[in-house]
Design an enzyme around this catalytic site. Sequence first.
Site, mmCIF file in Angstrom:
data_model
loop_
_atom_site.group_PDB
_atom_site.id
_atom_site.type_symbol
_atom_site.label_atom_id
_atom_site.label_comp_id
_atom_site.label_asym_id
_atom_site.label_seq_id
_atom_site.Cartn_x
_atom_site.Cartn_y
_atom_site.Cartn_z
ATOM 1 N N ASP A 90 -13.367 -3.590 -0.994
ATOM 2 C CA ASP A 90 -12.588 -4.665 -1.749
ATOM 3 C C ASP A 90 -13.765 -4.742 -2.936
ATOM 4 O O ASP A 90 -13.083 -5.059 -4.161
ATOM 5 C CB ASP A 90 -12.887 -5.894 -0.794
ATOM 6 C CG ASP A 90 -11.631 -5.764 0.260
ATOM 7 O OD1 ASP A 90 -10.462 -5.256 -0.085
ATOM 8 O OD2 ASP A 90 -11.724 -6.522 1.266
ATOM 9 N N ALA B 261 -13.005 -12.122 1.272
ATOM 10 C CA ALA B 261 -12.995 -11.599 -0.031
ATOM 11 C C ALA B 261 -14.196 -12.030 -0.675
ATOM 12 O O ALA B 261 -14.693 -11.248 -1.605
ATOM 13 C CB ALA B 261 -11.685 -12.224 -0.762
ATOM 14 N N SER C 147 0.795 -1.296 0.061
ATOM 15 C CA SER C 147 -0.062 0.043 0.278
ATOM 16 C C SER C 147 0.862 1.256 0.079
ATOM 17 O O SER C 147 0.492 2.346 -0.667
ATOM 18 C CB SER C 147 -0.807 0.033 1.371
ATOM 19 O OG SER C 147 -1.844 -0.928 0.985
ATOM 20 N N SER D 55 -20.799 -25.273 5.085
ATOM 21 C CA SER D 55 -21.494 -24.327 6.226
ATOM 22 C C SER D 55 -21.152 -22.662 6.083
ATOM 23 O O SER D 55 -21.937 -21.970 6.138
ATOM 24 C CB SER D 55 -21.289 -24.903 7.787
ATOM 25 O OG SER D 55 -19.734 -24.748 7.977
ATOM 26 N N LYS E 237 -10.050 -5.607 10.547
ATOM 27 C CA LYS E 237 -10.964 -5.000 9.786
ATOM 28 C C LYS E 237 -12.396 -5.019 10.533
ATOM 29 O O LYS E 237 -13.220 -4.075 10.340
ATOM 30 C CB LYS E 237 -11.278 -5.721 8.429
ATOM 31 C CG LYS E 237 -9.902 -5.702 7.478
ATOM 32 C CD LYS E 237 -10.466 -6.454 6.061
ATOM 33 C CE LYS E 237 -9.344 -6.250 5.192
ATOM 34 N NZ LYS E 237 -9.478 -6.801 4.022
#
Length: 281
Positions: free
Chosen positions: A105, A135, A19, A159, A68
């Site tokens: 994202d 993701a 980044s 699941s 996050k």
Amino acid sequence: MSIVRKAAITGWPVAHSRSPMVHGYWLKKYGLEGEYGRQAVDPDLAEKFYSDFSGSGLVGCNVTVPHKEIAAAACDELDDAAAAMGAANTLWLDGTGKLCGANTDGIGFLGNLDQLAPGWDSDAGTAIVLGAGGAARAIVWSLLSRNFKSVHIFNRTVSKAIALKEEFGTRTIAHPWDKLVDYLGQADLLVNTTSLGMTGKAALELDLSDLPKSALVTDIVYVPLKTDLLQQAEARGNRTVDGLGMLLHQAVPGFERWFGIRPEVDENLRSLILSDLEQDG
């Protein structure tokens, strides 16, 4: 004398994050007096760090694993994607001192396909998503926002696929991994959101024989840039898009919030990151 606006990548660890290279490129390109660095945040201190973000000296930050969810919980306001996912990867302080959060994202995923496969969603029919992690959640959300008629989620732990399906409703369908062969022939889009095929990980090992030649194939893995999945798809004539652009496009909204200019994902930036990846490889 103007105050230099500072942002950073935060998480644990952050030493290998690219980044700073992405944002540093844009700061230089647009001639801005900003800074973008790395800030490792110990998991034991993460809740306090994000809750007291206004005292950090930063105007905003990116958030990577494993923070996050903690970052999202600390925000006063969340965008629709972050609220839906309970996870934020981009934070900023607004003019009143409120901490705002977004999950970019999905925006990164869509921006990459929009740039490299224009018109890819003109017939938004059936999408097949491999994996059911964070993701995958962002990508399912983004596909539904583009009005895909059905999104089929395949995961080895079924699941987890079912849990995603329950979050997103009737246009999503959960399946065990071994049922993939029964549905591949219906796909307009095939997305790998797992780490399978990444350098150092197990291979994806997928037989694409039944996949329509008209289907677009994309992989969020970008090390290697051209995964076995993409090589196999390309060899049989499918359009493909690699995962590097998702990394670059998801960075755009944060930079715009912190530094006031909406940056462009251009070939020079892509080449810079590719060169760095090759040096690591």
